[in-house]
Design a protein around this motif. Structure first.
Motif, short mmCIF file in Angstrom:
data_model
loop_
_atom_site.label_atom_id
_atom_site.label_comp_id
_atom_site.label_asym_id
_atom_site.label_seq_id
_atom_site.Cartn_x
_atom_site.Cartn_y
_atom_site.Cartn_z
N ASN A 1 0.84 -1.19 0.00
CA ASN A 1 0.00 0.00 0.00
C ASN A 1 0.88 1.23 0.00
O ASN A 1 1.78 1.35 0.81
N GLN A 2 0.57 2.16 -0.88
CA GLN A 2 1.36 3.39 -0.99
C GLN A 2 2.84 3.10 -1.09
O GLN A 2 3.61 3.31 -0.15
N LEU A 3 3.21 2.61 -2.24
CA LEU A 3 4.61 2.34 -2.56
C LEU A 3 5.47 3.56 -2.22
O LEU A 3 5.09 4.69 -2.49
N THR A 4 6.62 3.28 -1.62
CA THR A 4 7.49 4.39 -1.20
C THR A 4 8.53 4.72 -2.26
O THR A 4 8.73 3.98 -3.21
N GLY B 1 3.87 10.35 -5.48
CA GLY B 1 2.45 10.05 -5.56
C GLY B 1 2.08 8.69 -4.97
O GLY B 1 2.92 7.99 -4.41
N HIS B 2 0.79 8.35 -5.09
CA HIS B 2 0.25 7.19 -4.40
C HIS B 2 -0.13 6.07 -5.35
O HIS B 2 -0.98 6.24 -6.22
N GLY B 3 0.48 4.90 -5.16
CA GLY B 3 0.13 3.73 -5.95
C GLY B 3 0.34 2.47 -5.14
O GLY B 3 1.15 2.44 -4.20
N ASN B 4 -0.43 1.41 -5.46
CA ASN B 4 -0.36 0.15 -4.73
C ASN B 4 -0.03 -1.01 -5.67
O ASN B 4 -0.31 -0.95 -6.86
N ILE B 5 0.54 -2.07 -5.08
CA ILE B 5 0.81 -3.28 -5.85
C ILE B 5 0.05 -4.44 -5.18
O ILE B 5 0.10 -4.58 -3.96
N HIS B 6 -0.65 -5.25 -5.98
CA HIS B 6 -1.30 -6.46 -5.46
C HIS B 6 -0.82 -7.64 -6.26
O HIS B 6 -0.78 -7.57 -7.48
N LEU B 7 -0.53 -8.73 -5.57
CA LEU B 7 -0.23 -9.97 -6.29
C LEU B 7 -0.92 -11.12 -5.56
O LEU B 7 -0.92 -11.18 -4.33
N GLU B 8 -1.54 -12.01 -6.33
CA GLU B 8 -2.13 -13.21 -5.75
C GLU B 8 -1.72 -14.40 -6.59
O GLU B 8 -1.80 -14.35 -7.82
N ASP C 1 -2.40 -15.76 -10.08
CA ASP C 1 -3.82 -15.46 -10.31
C ASP C 1 -3.98 -14.06 -10.87
O ASP C 1 -4.66 -13.83 -11.85
N ARG C 2 -3.36 -13.10 -10.18
CA ARG C 2 -3.36 -11.76 -10.76
C ARG C 2 -2.27 -10.91 -10.13
O ARG C 2 -1.84 -11.13 -9.00
N VAL C 3 -1.83 -9.94 -10.90
CA VAL C 3 -0.89 -8.95 -10.39
C VAL C 3 -1.36 -7.62 -10.94
O VAL C 3 -1.70 -7.49 -12.11
N LEU C 4 -1.44 -6.62 -10.04
CA LEU C 4 -2.10 -5.38 -10.43
C LEU C 4 -1.31 -4.16 -9.98
O LEU C 4 -0.83 -4.11 -8.84
N TRP C 5 -1.18 -3.23 -10.85
CA TRP C 5 -0.60 -1.92 -10.51
C TRP C 5 -1.77 -0.94 -10.39
O TRP C 5 -2.52 -0.72 -11.34
N GLU C 6 -1.98 -0.43 -9.19
CA GLU C 6 -3.18 0.35 -8.89
C GLU C 6 -2.81 1.79 -8.53
O GLU C 6 -1.94 2.00 -7.69
N VAL C 7 -3.48 2.76 -9.15
CA VAL C 7 -3.17 4.17 -8.91
C VAL C 7 -4.29 4.80 -8.08
O VAL C 7 -5.44 4.76 -8.50
N THR C 8 -3.93 5.34 -6.91
CA THR C 8 -4.99 5.80 -6.00
C THR C 8 -4.94 7.29 -5.72
O THR C 8 -5.59 7.79 -4.83
N GLU C 9 -4.10 7.99 -6.44
CA GLU C 9 -3.93 9.41 -6.19
C GLU C 9 -5.26 10.18 -6.39
O GLU C 9 -6.09 9.78 -7.18
N SER C 10 -5.41 11.31 -5.66
CA SER C 10 -6.64 12.10 -5.84
C SER C 10 -6.55 12.97 -7.08
O SER C 10 -5.58 13.69 -7.28
N PRO C 11 -7.59 12.94 -7.91
CA PRO C 11 -7.59 13.83 -9.06
C PRO C 11 -7.75 15.29 -8.63
O PRO C 11 -8.42 15.59 -7.64
#
Ligand code: SF4
Ligand code: SF4
Lengths: 249, 423
Positions: free
Chosen positions: B9-12, B16-23, B30-40
């Motif tokens: 959560n919130q890669l350092t 800005g703010h982005g997350n990584i998920h892997l399962e 199963d999945r790997v996701l690059w997620e962008v959570t910054e506020s527009p």
């Protein structure tokens, strides 16, 4: 014990926190010796939720940022707003002129439902703020000055006179005299009229002086036959959150 | 059944703010996701109705790290809309200021944000004790870039003096001379920087994913702020036709828009520029590339910081050359004449992280009717995702920490400017 310091960013361009570290080698090593930086996501991986002083960059512009800033407030002994976005809401608040749905639809069209956004506001609109480091971005000198005062538990000495006072000291020709418009008469000084000295005008990035209405510099506008209304468009770039009426008499 | 779940959560050490998920289950992804959570922040709407004199001031605030790039793209969009031509002196100064941004941004990325990954630290702070000389040099180089921007633009972050059609104030000639000396001396630091990067290069993960590389191309020079859009798959495109390349679209897990050309993704930034334009690098930069053992085309995204190192040398060399030209011709006050007119203008520059587009339509009194900004990192988000898709299955047999760290390093390699990509 060295005070534990944390940096947090909310909605912002992250320019303030990067500039805060734009120190000379000696200053930087001095700072790293005087405080213990325990949380600074932009440059550092390990983080701790045990800190004394929190520097906050950015405005509050979405729901989830409210509990986050409240939690930081509960932990920090001293909470410092760093930069215009945090101090006055800064340019983020320009979007408040539009209904939020229009913004989302306008920018994201069909996908608007994926996002949420609330009217932008400064940190002090959500939690109490102990100190302000103003500007977009603040000058490094002011950052250093405020940090030094905080470490000595002193109140930082930030001017409450308008940019005009410093502009005259810098020997600039007044922007109004050059036929332009300038927000300097109602803006809090401390930047040494940086933008006017660079050949431009003041946009008001440091926020209003405490009492813009009775401030003596207001007669500058009168002298050039202008009213606050005439400078309002430019005024709104940085100060659309603060009540515009504060300046209208 | 063995299940692996990785969540960052919130890669350092990125902007800005982005997350990584892997399962993964039983060693299968199963999945790997690059997620962008910054506020527009809705810059395109904030610009509406604004007078051209305030436009670059506002759009500069899209990004604190690459504010000179945004300012330049913004000014060039407005200049193109109004048909304003810059004088030679104004151009030289604009290019010089641009080099300050490349220098600062690349040094920050390579020596402050990436270096800890290779030197086994969580940040640059412990490196002060273990690698003091390198850090002191890095701070010195950053300060030099800041000072170069200070004397030209009043400050580095959100420059003040660059205006539509030229400059509101010229630099002091003595300050230019003094900074030239410092740049000349800092060329020695470049040897050290190259040596440091070379020493860690063997640790760079071996991963290849050829893709389409897109950058500006100019027949006359290694281009940062001039030229046409070019693709490694062939073809050049006029600036106004950028939408043929970017084709932006939204995805539910990202508040930044994604971009896509003909392949499943494309890459912009230092590696794209190197892959397309390395022939045009200045001599010392070419030498650095040779020393670092890199030759175009390179298909490993982890090499972005190596390309940035070469560009740092190039920017330094170019800055010295430009100052020499300015000193030889002398600085002259020039009146800036701008006559607004209705119409559209597109400004495209190579921000440190890749092509950056500002597209404005003005009314006849010089107020913005509509604006569109396309950010380098926005174009790279999909490339990061596609790299994840290709890389993750090949490292699932590694310990969890190593998988996490490799994915983090991949995102960091792109030097993403996330809040900028959301704007
Ligand atoms: S105050 Fe200005 S420099 Fe600081 S984060 Fe906000 S926009 Fe960026
Ligand atoms: S002159 Fe005005 S806009 Fe410029 S730094 Fe000072 S307060 Fe901010």
């Amino acid at each position: 014990m060295r005070p534990k310091v944390a940096f947090f960013d909310f909605t912002s361009c992250e320019g303030c926190q990067l500039d805060a570290l734009n120190l000379e080698v000696g200053e930087l090593l001095g700072l790293l010796g005087a405080v213990d930086i325990v949380n600074f996501r932009e440059i550092k991986t390990d983080r701790s939720d045990d800190y004394d002083i929190a520097f906050i960059e950015g405005s509050i512009t979405k729901e989830s940022e409210i509990p986050r800033i409240q939690a930081i407030r509960n932990q920090a002994k001293v909470l410092v707003a760093l930069g215009a976005c945090a101090c006055t809401g800064g340019i983020n608040c320009m979007k408040n002129a539009y209904p939020m749905e229009d913004l989302l639809k306008g920018v994201y069209g069909e996908c608007a439902e994926y996002y949420n956004t609330i009217p932008a506001r400064p940190i002090s609109a959500v939690v109490p703020v102990d100190a302000y480091i103003r500007g977009c971005p603040p000058t490094t000198a002011e950052f250093v000055k405020v940090v030094k005062s905080l470490l000595l538990s002193k109140r930082p000495d930030i001017p409450n006179y308008p940019v005009c006072t410093e502009c005259r000291m810098a020997g600039n020709v007044c922007v109004f005299q050059r036929g332009g418009t300038c927000i300097g008469p109602v803006t809090r000084g401390g930047c040494e009229a940086l933008c006017v000295s660079a050949g431009r005008f003041c946009w008001g990035c440091r926020g209003l002086v405490d009492d813009p209405n009775t401030n003596s510099e207001k007669d500058i506008l009168a002298r050039y036959g202008l009213t606050i209304d005439q400078i309002l468009e430019r005024f709104k770039i940085y100060n659309s959150y603060s009540e515009v009426s504060k300046c209208q008499s | 059944m063995s299940e692996l779940k990785i969540k960052v959560n919130q890669l350092t050490r990125v902007e800005g703010h982005g997350n990584i998920h892997l399962e993964a289950t039983d060693g299968k992804l199963d999945r790997v996701l690059w997620e962008v959570t910054e506020s527009p922040r809705f810059f395109e709407w904030m610009l509406k109705g604004r007078n051209y004199d305030d436009v670059s001031t506002i759009s500069s605030r899209i990004c604190g790290i690459c504010s000179i790039s945004h300012t330049t793209a913004s000014l060039q969009a407005t200049e193109s809309a109004f048909g304003v031509k810059l004088t030679e002196q104004a151009w030289l100064l604009r290019k010089l200021l641009y080099n300050a941004e490349m220098l600062e941004s690349h040094v920050l990325h390579v020596l402050f944000l990436i270096a800890p990954d290779f030197l086994g630290a969580d940040s640059v702070i412990p490196l002060v004790a273990t690698h003091g000389d390198i850090i002191v040099m890095a701070v010195r180089l950053k300060k030099l870039a800041y000072n170069l921007a200070d004397i030209l633009a009043g400050r580095k972050t959100h420059p003040i003096t660059p205006i539509v059609g030229g400059w509101s104030k010229l630099p002091d000639i003595d300050e230019l001379k003094a900074i030239r000396e410092r740049l000349e001396k800092a060329m020695e630091d470049m040897d050290t920087m190259v040596a440091v990067v070379k020493s860690v290069a063997p640790m760079i993960p071996d991963f290849q994913r050829p893709t389409e590389y897109i950058a500006l191309k100019d027949s006359k020079e290694y281009s940062f702020i001039t030229g046409k859009i070019a693709s490694s798959d062939g073809g050049t495109f006029p600036l106004e036709d950028y939408k043929q390349i970017t084709n932006e679209f939204c995805v539910p897990h990202s508040s930044a828009k994604f971009a896509k050309h003909k392949r499943d993704s494309y890459m912009v930034g230092a590696l794209s520029r190197f892959n397309l334009n390395s022939e045009q690098l200045l001599p010392k930069a070419k030498k650095a590339a040779k020393e670092l053992g890199i030759k175009a085309p390179i298909h490993n995204p982890f090499f972005i910081s190596v390309a940035q190192t070469v560009e740092t040398v190039h920017a330094m060399e170019d800055a010295i050359n430009i100052i020499d030209k300015l000193l030889a011709r002398g600085l002259h006050e020039e009146e800036v004449k701008v006559k607004p007119r209705a119409g559209r203008g597109v400004g495209i520059v190579e921000a440190p992280r890749g092509i950056l587009i500002h597209d404005y339509t003005y009314d006849e009194s010089g107020n913005i009717v509509s604006a569109n900004c396309i950010i380098p990192t926005g174009q790279n988000h999909l490339s990061i995702q596609k790299d994840f898709d290709a890389l993750a299955p090949t490292i699932l047999d590694k310990p969890e920490d190593e998988i996490r760290h490799t994915l983090e390093m991949l995102v960091r390699a792109y030097d993403p400017c996330i809040s900028c990509s959301v704007h």
